[in-house]
Motif scaffolding. Structure first.
Motif, short mmCIF file in Angstrom:
data_model
loop_
_atom_site.label_atom_id
_atom_site.label_comp_id
_atom_site.label_asym_id
_atom_site.label_seq_id
_atom_site.Cartn_x
_atom_site.Cartn_y
_atom_site.Cartn_z
N GLY A 169 49.28 42.56 4.92
CA GLY A 169 48.84 43.60 4.01
C GLY A 169 49.81 44.77 3.95
N GLU A 201 46.21 54.46 6.30
CA GLU A 201 45.48 53.68 5.33
C GLU A 201 45.99 52.25 5.37
OE1 GLU A 201 45.73 55.53 1.36
OE2 GLU A 201 44.96 53.60 0.64
N ARG A 252 45.71 48.35 3.25
CA ARG A 252 45.12 47.41 2.29
C ARG A 252 45.39 46.02 2.83
NH1 ARG A 252 48.25 48.61 -2.40
NH2 ARG A 252 48.97 50.42 -1.23
#
Lengths: 227, 336
Positions: B8, B20, B22
């Motif tokens: 990711g 963060e 994803r």
């Protein structure tokens, strides 16, 4: 009963008729390239032919092999996996990232890797470490056997990216792939100089020896980053 | 800082902490294709000594180190398999065909030699060889079966050959059938190479002919590699032994490798062969590049080559003057 002597972590000498280099088979019952399997007290040893493996030759030439059970290894130039299989035996709790560029060799390597959980095959050009930087973690050892004219440069690029600060580089330099015509000795001198000086911080050469009689025109080098 | 990893995309702060993430799903196929897509990406590369395993644990992609390695193992395997299966490009198929053709040639020659040796004991006067002999044996078997319409009829009648027993006859017919089918296979492969060359390297085929073109691709390893070679390399492909002898010692440099089989070169007088080889090689390298990078057909190439060769021949109508008697003799020897 064959006698077993430990040479270093995961590397053994099995004496059955004659002295033989061996590792403990991580994939019991299976051979990789037609080597012998020797069971001793319930443990299966796989013999290791120094004429077919530069790492094997280095061990017999008394190189210190900085590998432990849980070491992480980046192996550049994995070919069909002859030597890789022994490295996989040695770092039974660690990981081997095996980089190979030729799809033909990768076919064999995939077969090997599907039977060995600690072996992660990567089809990529070892001269372009960026192309596999999203896969590889920092490693304790880079072993390189790539037979390319810019071997030293490839080693440096990978070391800067992936080698832990206190990690080691083991290199097999093939004189014939740098210059077929020149004297191997001169080439070795030049390559060692490149490793020492060509980039920051440079390598400290711990050991450099030719691999005669097991390999022709090859130099083995053990190095780590300069302090 | 944005970082691409195989599982990711991560956004990290100044000290490397993950702000963060994803993450992709744990689908092996999805992860493998993602990993392959990152191969050529030059942006958002992980920094030096970035630890993807620690990051995967930190952002919760995997729960344990063991899970990380087992997933990574599956993903690298899947990606490598995908790459291997897409590695068999049309030029690789041509290479396999060329090598198969060489094998077949070698086998056919030694088998038909054996056949003619063997059958020669029964009908030495036939004067046949190779495929003709194999076809003859398949058709008739023993020379006694040669019909009166066959031109060999009278020779077969008067032959001094031994009588062919039924058991031997069956054996020889079977053997001859195998030889015939090898000749048949050879033609099939030649047609295949010709058609494939037309598709993947039309310009190379135009300049070199299908077989020489295919051999050049085979020796180079791929059309891409051939297109990457300088023409001086193409000129001596297949003469590596002579080339390295030249580089190591004082041996003369080779003038041509397998391109010697090109009709413009092997029919040229000896004193311009090197020059013509150079001209042919340069056009071959142009042709390979056009084939690999654009694929369009350039009909002017053969014409330009003809002009160049003609020019070389007119500029060098006579062999060069011999400098020394001894030197000239040496040269003659080398040419053989």
């Amino acid at each position: 009963m064959p006698e077993v002597k430990k040479l270093s972590d995961g590397v053994f000498e099995v004496i059955k008729d004659k002295k033989q280099l061996a590792t403990r088979n991580l994939d019991p019952g299976e051979t990789v390239y037609g080597e012998k399997l020797i069971p001793v007290e319930g443990i299966e040893y796989r013999t290791w032919d120094p004429r077919r493996s530069k790492l094997g030759a280095m061990i017999l030439k008394k190189f210190h092999i900085p590998l432990k059970e849980n070491s992480k290894v980046l192996y550049l130039g994995a070919a069909s996996g002859t030597t890789v299989s022994h490295v996989s035996d040695i770092v039974s709790e660690g990981a081997v990232y095996a980089v190979e560029f030729a799809p033909r060799s990768m076919r064999d390597l995939i077969g090997l890797a599907s039977r060995r959980k600690n072996l992660h095959p990567i089809l990529a050009d070892a001269g372009k470490p960026d192309s596999y930087s999203h896969l590889v973690e920092p490693v304790d050892l880079i072993f390189q056997d790539v037979a390319q004219p810019n071997q030293a440069e490839i080693a440096a690029r990978n070391a800067i990216r992936f080698l832990k600060k206190d990690g080691h580089l083991l290199l097999s330099i093939k004189a014939r792939s740098i210059d077929t015509a020149a004297n191997p000795r001169e080439i070795f001198k030049e390559e060692v100089r490149k490793l020492e000086q060509a980039f920051e911080p440079g390598f400290e050469i711990l050991n450099a020896k030719d691999l005669v009689p097991y390999q022709e025109d090859h130099l083995g080098v053990l190095a780590k980053f300069k302090k | 800082m944005k970082i691409n990893t195989w599982f990711g995309v991560l956004e990290t702060g100044r000290t490397g902490e993950i702000l963060e993430s994803r993450l992709l799903s744990k689908d092996i196929r999805v992860l493998a294709l993602h990993s392959l897509s990152l191969r050529d990406s030059r942006s958002d590369l992980p920094p030096e000594r970035f630890d993807p395993k620690a990051a995967a644990l930190e952002c919760g992609f995997v729960a344990s180190s063991a899970e990380y390695y087992s997933l990574l193992h599956e993903v690298t395997l899947e990606a490598a398999k995908h790459q291997v299966s897409s590695a068999l490009t049309p030029d690789q198929r041509i290479i396999q065909a060329v090598e198969a053709l060489d094998d077949i040639n070698e086998t056919t020659n030694s088998l038909s030699e054996r056949l003619s040796e063997w059958y020669g004991g029964y009908f030495p006067e036939s004067g046949l060889g190779g495929e003709d002999l194999a076809l003859f044996i398949v058709k008739y078997g023993s020379r006694e079966n040669v019909g009166s319409e066959d031109p060999l009829h009278s020779k077969a009648r008067a032959s001094m050959g031994a009588k062919l027993e039924p058991a031997d006859e069956a054996l020889l017919i079977g053997f001859a059938e195998s030889v015939c089918s090898l000749y048949e296979r050879r033609r099939q492969i030649e047609v295949y190479i010709e058609n494939s060359m037309e598709l993947i390297a039309p310009n190379l085929k135009l300049i070199a002919g299908p077989m020489l073109g295919a051999r050049l691709i085979s020796l180079a390893g791929s059309l891409e590699k051939l297109a990457g070679f300088p023409s001086s390399t193409i000129q001596v492909i297949g003469a590596s032994k002579a080339l390295f002898k030249h580089l190591r010692s004082r041996a003369p440099s080779p003038k041509h490798g397998i391109i010697y089989s090109h009709p413009l070169i092997n029919t040229a007088p000896w004193w311009v062969r090197g020059k013509i080889a150079r001209a042919v090689a340069s056009k071959l390298s142009l042709a390979a590049r056009i084939d690999f990078y654009s694929g369009e057909r350039d009909h002017s190439l053969p014409e330009k080559l003809e002009t160049k060769v003609l020019q070389i021949k007119t500029l060098n109508p006579r062999p060069p003057q011999k400098k020394q008697e001894s030197g000239a003799k040496l040269k003659k020897k080398r040419r053989k």
